[in-house]
Every structure is written in structure tokens, then in C-alpha cells.
Design a protein around this motif. Structure first.
Motif, mmCIF file in Angstrom:
data_model
loop_
_atom_site.group_PDB
_atom_site.id
_atom_site.type_symbol
_atom_site.label_atom_id
_atom_site.label_comp_id
_atom_site.label_asym_id
_atom_site.label_seq_id
_atom_site.Cartn_x
_atom_site.Cartn_y
_atom_site.Cartn_z
ATOM 1 N N ASP A 6 -49.791 39.627 -23.140
ATOM 2 C CA ASP A 6 -49.899 40.934 -23.586
ATOM 3 C C ASP A 6 -48.874 41.777 -23.287
ATOM 4 O O ASP A 6 -48.392 42.632 -23.807
ATOM 5 C CB ASP A 6 -51.202 41.400 -23.101
ATOM 6 C CG ASP A 6 -52.550 40.824 -23.606
ATOM 7 O OD1 ASP A 6 -52.371 40.257 -24.628
ATOM 8 O OD2 ASP A 6 -53.512 40.562 -22.849
ATOM 9 N N VAL A 7 -48.368 41.447 -22.077
ATOM 10 C CA VAL A 7 -47.004 42.233 -21.551
ATOM 11 C C VAL A 7 -45.861 42.122 -22.232
ATOM 12 O O VAL A 7 -45.331 42.828 -22.767
ATOM 13 C CB VAL A 7 -46.756 42.147 -20.018
ATOM 14 C CG1 VAL A 7 -45.722 42.754 -19.459
ATOM 15 C CG2 VAL A 7 -47.993 42.602 -19.001
ATOM 16 N N ALA A 8 -45.538 40.744 -22.643
ATOM 17 C CA ALA A 8 -44.626 40.334 -23.403
ATOM 18 C C ALA A 8 -44.614 40.988 -24.726
ATOM 19 O O ALA A 8 -43.528 41.582 -25.059
ATOM 20 C CB ALA A 8 -44.575 38.738 -23.684
ATOM 21 N N ALA A 9 -45.833 40.971 -25.500
ATOM 22 C CA ALA A 9 -45.945 41.694 -26.641
ATOM 23 C C ALA A 9 -45.754 43.061 -26.627
ATOM 24 O O ALA A 9 -44.832 43.682 -27.534
ATOM 25 C CB ALA A 9 -47.254 41.418 -27.191
ATOM 26 N N VAL A 15 -42.199 35.715 -22.956
ATOM 27 C CA VAL A 15 -43.053 35.497 -21.652
ATOM 28 C C VAL A 15 -42.042 35.292 -20.311
ATOM 29 O O VAL A 15 -42.429 35.618 -19.267
ATOM 30 C CB VAL A 15 -43.989 34.485 -21.795
ATOM 31 C CG1 VAL A 15 -44.581 34.027 -20.576
ATOM 32 C CG2 VAL A 15 -45.178 34.923 -22.835
ATOM 33 N N ALA A 16 -41.186 34.296 -20.756
ATOM 34 C CA ALA A 16 -40.216 34.069 -19.604
ATOM 35 C C ALA A 16 -39.334 35.254 -18.992
ATOM 36 O O ALA A 16 -39.169 35.342 -17.801
ATOM 37 C CB ALA A 16 -39.264 33.104 -20.117
ATOM 38 N N THR A 17 -39.182 36.080 -19.909
ATOM 39 C CA THR A 17 -38.440 37.605 -19.522
ATOM 40 C C THR A 17 -39.349 38.347 -18.682
ATOM 41 O O THR A 17 -38.858 38.942 -17.542
ATOM 42 C CB THR A 17 -37.989 38.273 -20.897
ATOM 43 O OG1 THR A 17 -37.103 37.612 -21.466
ATOM 44 C CG2 THR A 17 -37.325 39.483 -20.339
ATOM 45 N N VAL A 18 -40.586 38.475 -19.103
ATOM 46 C CA VAL A 18 -41.658 39.019 -17.984
ATOM 47 C C VAL A 18 -41.757 38.256 -17.158
ATOM 48 O O VAL A 18 -41.814 39.141 -15.828
ATOM 49 C CB VAL A 18 -43.261 39.108 -18.763
ATOM 50 C CG1 VAL A 18 -43.904 39.789 -18.118
ATOM 51 C CG2 VAL A 18 -43.077 39.939 -20.095
ATOM 52 N N SER A 19 -41.819 37.094 -16.628
ATOM 53 C CA SER A 19 -41.578 36.559 -15.374
ATOM 54 C C SER A 19 -40.553 36.592 -14.455
ATOM 55 O O SER A 19 -40.542 36.750 -13.328
ATOM 56 C CB SER A 19 -41.969 34.683 -15.774
ATOM 57 O OG SER A 19 -41.916 34.120 -14.523
ATOM 58 N N ARG A 20 -39.422 36.689 -15.087
ATOM 59 C CA ARG A 20 -38.096 36.708 -14.445
ATOM 60 C C ARG A 20 -38.149 38.369 -13.803
ATOM 61 O O ARG A 20 -37.792 38.653 -12.766
ATOM 62 C CB ARG A 20 -36.966 36.740 -15.298
ATOM 63 C CG ARG A 20 -36.570 35.210 -15.726
ATOM 64 C CD ARG A 20 -35.213 35.216 -16.371
ATOM 65 N NE ARG A 20 -35.011 33.796 -16.832
ATOM 66 C CZ ARG A 20 -35.263 33.125 -18.017
ATOM 67 N NH1 ARG A 20 -35.784 33.799 -18.726
ATOM 68 N NH2 ARG A 20 -34.748 31.943 -17.792
ATOM 69 N N VAL A 21 -38.647 39.300 -14.518
ATOM 70 C CA VAL A 21 -38.519 40.878 -14.128
ATOM 71 C C VAL A 21 -39.836 40.635 -13.023
ATOM 72 O O VAL A 21 -39.361 41.329 -11.982
ATOM 73 C CB VAL A 21 -39.165 41.678 -15.324
ATOM 74 C CG1 VAL A 21 -39.466 43.043 -14.730
ATOM 75 C CG2 VAL A 21 -37.990 41.741 -16.452
ATOM 76 N N LEU A 22 -40.831 40.295 -13.116
ATOM 77 C CA LEU A 22 -42.011 40.253 -11.974
ATOM 78 C C LEU A 22 -41.528 39.380 -10.816
ATOM 79 O O LEU A 22 -41.908 39.922 -9.697
ATOM 80 C CB LEU A 22 -43.081 39.450 -12.445
ATOM 81 C CG LEU A 22 -43.858 40.316 -13.780
ATOM 82 C CD1 LEU A 22 -45.118 39.437 -14.128
ATOM 83 C CD2 LEU A 22 -44.152 41.613 -13.460
ATOM 84 N N ASN A 23 -40.534 38.581 -10.946
ATOM 85 C CA ASN A 23 -39.984 37.860 -9.936
ATOM 86 C C ASN A 23 -38.471 38.286 -9.547
ATOM 87 O O ASN A 23 -38.020 37.794 -8.639
ATOM 88 C CB ASN A 23 -39.706 36.315 -10.227
ATOM 89 C CG ASN A 23 -41.489 35.513 -10.152
ATOM 90 O OD1 ASN A 23 -41.874 35.470 -9.069
ATOM 91 N ND2 ASN A 23 -42.028 35.324 -11.402
#
Length: 345
Positions: A6-9, A15-23
Motif C-alpha cells: 500500500d505504501v509503495a502504491a 516495494v524494494a524502494t520502500v524497504s530501502r527507505v525504511l532501512n
């Protein structure tokens, strides 16, 4: 409850970019980072590792079994693995095999019992039954640096053959003809490959590699010391010793100095696996450098691809020769002195 998809959309990213930002990975652009953080705030997204593990039967944990944590090469490799895994939303548990197959199996067994999602291994030997069973039984696995021939597992490694050819050509141009090698364990792919590459490069210049100039080491400093002492005791010692890893090179350097001899005046020295220390030795050591950081990152990406259902692929990166002054190279001549500025009165 909002999901990472949902965040990625919402942010218009993967989704990988969201994961990178969160990490907190540095590779994300500031624009993408701002959009992801705004989406997280808008949707009230809160990652829950425990709930995710129960829901997906995943622990978001990778296992890494390295051959020797005391070897600076593997220390740097482990660091790059941990950084890339964290950027992709995974944690890493590290086991040190200390070049011992029994310890390797202990760590593999322990990691599998902890329900890791995937396993990165630099095998210490040709492969134990436990390792082979894990690989063939469907455990997501990637071999890094070393590999087990015939096992259908992606391999991420450096190809040092071209760099070894460059090294031998460099030594030949310096006038060296009697070249010896301290080999790594024949049970490892890297141990065998480096000896073969060295022998082939010598043959290309019309040189042989006599048995007396081939010493068996174990990727540990003590073996480098012992083999070099044997070379120095020969009726006709070699002019150059090429150590097939950095720790054996340091052992060779100790052996030369213990006899009151000098590098490169009495014995030239080169190494496979460049390390930061080599620029601080006297003289700085000529070495074959592997792209260690990129190897670690590529290994994690290959393993995560396999875990997440994407087709993984093997990766081979080139090593390169770094010329310093341990083989009789001349120091770089200084450039012309800068002109003095004269003040105008």
C-alpha cells in the motif's frame, strides 16, 4: 492495516524502494525518500516483524557462514552482506567456520534450526553431506567467493585469472624468472583455481612451475611463514613468492624479516586478496584485488531473489592487479616542483 505494498502504491515506487527507505539505505533519491515517508505517515504504516514472520512463515533473517572471520577479506565481505541485507529488510546471523569443515557444518545446522530464510556460504571444502542435503533439499542458498562444483546453487565470485596473468606479465617485465607460489587448500575451489591460473600464466611466458616452487598452505599466516622458510632453504631460492591469500602473504613477510632479509631486494612478494594493511607495510605489497564489497552485495541480492521467488543468477566479477613496490618496482618519480609565487611590489 496498511501494508508495504500500500505504501509503495501511494508513493508511486516499488516495494524494494520502500524497504530501502525504511532501512535508511543511502542509494534512494531524496525525492523518492520524501514520497515514501509521506505515504507512511498518510497511511499510518507500521512494520511488525513478528507478525510478518507468523503470517508468511518468514523470519526476514539470512545466515552467512564465512571461512575465517580473522581474514580481512571475509570481514569486509561480511560487512557488505550485512549492509545490503539491512537495506532490503533482512537481518544477518554470521557463523565463522575458521577454515574447519566441522565448524562449518555446526553453523549450517544451527542456522537451519533457527529457520533462516536463506543461507550464504563460502565453503571450506568440497561439501559435506549436510551442506549438499541443504542445497538439494530446497533451502535458498548462494555460494559466495568459493563454491561446490556440480551443485545447482548460484555462485557469486571474482574471476582472478586475468589479474594473475597481469601479475605474471608484470613480474616478467621486471626481469623475474624464478617464481613460486604459496597455494591455498586444494579442497577449495579458490585454492585450486589460483594455482592453475598462476601455472598457466607462467607457461604463457615460457616459464615452468617446479614442484619445489609450489608450497601447500591453508590460507593462514603460519602456513605462509612455514612455506616461505622452505623456499629460502632451497639451493636456488625463488626470486618472487606469490601468496594465494593475504594472511599467507603476511606470514611470508614475517619469514623474510626473521632471517634479516629484505623485500624486494632479497625476495620479492605479491599476494592475492588486497587489504588496506598492504599500503602500510614496508614496502607496500603488490596484490590482486577483488571487488569484495560488490561481491557481498551481489550475493545478498541473488539470495533475496531466490527467497522471494525471482530467478536468481550467478555473478562473476573481475579482479584487478594493484601495483605497489614489493616486487622491485621503482617508486613513481615526483613531478616538477610547483613554481613559486612572487608577490608584486
Amino acid at each position: 492495516m496498511a501494508s508495504i505494498k500500500d505504501v509503495a502504491a501511494e508513493a508511486g515506487v516499488s516495494v524494494a524502494t520502500v524497504s530501502r527507505v525504511l532501512n535508511d539505505h543511502p542509494s534512494v533519491s531524496e525525492d523518492a525518500r520524501a514520497r515514501v515517508l509521506a505515504a507512511v505517515e498518510t497511511l499510518g504504516y507500521r512494520p511488525n516483524a513478528v507478525a510478518r514472520s507468523l503470517r508468511t512463515d518468514q523470519t526476514r533473517t539470512l545466515g552467512l557462514v564465512i571461512s575465517d572471520v580473522m581474514n580481512p577479506y571475509f570481514t569486509e565481505l561480511a560487512r557488505s552482506v550485512e549492509e545490503e541485507a539491512r537495506a532490503l529488510g533482512y537481518s544477518v546471523i554470521i557463523g565463522n567456520a575458521d577454515e574447519r569443515p566441522d565448524l562449518q557444518d555446526h553453523h549450517v545446522r544451527t542456522l537451519l534450526d533457527r529457520r533462516i530464510d536463506g543461507l550464504l556460504v563460502s565453503p571450506t571444502d568440497g561439501g559435506s553431506p549436510l551442506m549438499l542435503d541443504a542445497a538439494r533439499g530446497g533451502t535458498p542458498m548462494v555460494f559466495v567467493d568459493r563454491w561446490i562444483p556440480g551443485v545447482d546453487v548460484p555462485v557469486v565470485r571474482a574471476d582472478g585469472r586475468a589479474a594473475v596473468r597481469d601479475l605474471v606479465a608484470h613480474l616478467h617485465a621486471l626481469g623475474h624468472r624464478r617464481l613460486a607460489i604459496i597455494a591455498g587448500p586444494a579442497a577449495t575451489t579458490t585454492g585450486r583455481e589460483r594455482v592453475e591460473a598462476f601455472r598457466d600464466a607462467l607457461h604463457a611466458h615460457g616459464l615452468d612451475l617446479p614442484d619445489a616452487y609450489t608450497g601447500q598452505g591453508d590460507f593462514q599466516a603460519e602456513s605462509g611463514r612455514r612455506v616461505t622458510e622452505g623456499f629460502l632453504d632451497l639451493p636456488e631460492p625463488p626470486e618472487v613468492v606469490f601468496a594465494a591469500d593475504n594472511l599467507m602473504a603476511l606470514g611470508a613477510l614475517d619469514a623474510v624479516r626473521a632471517r634479516g632479509l629484505r623485500v624486494p631486494e632479497d625476495l620479492a612478494l605479491a599476494a592475492f586478496d588486497d587489504i588496506p594493511w598492504f599500503v602500510h607495510t614496508d614496502p607496500p605489497i603488490t596484490a590482486v584485488a577483488q571487488p569484495t564489497g560488490e561481491l557481498g552485495r551481489a550475493a545478498v541480492r541473488a539470495l533475496v531473489d531466490r527467497i522471494e521467488g525471482r530467478p536468481p543468477r550467478s555473478v562473476t566479477l573481475p579482479a584487478r592487479l594493484v601495483v605497489r613496490r614489493s616486487c622491485g618496482e621503482q617508486p613513481a618519480s615526483p613531478g616538477p616542483a610547483p613554481a613559486q609565487n612572487r608577490s608584486q611590489s
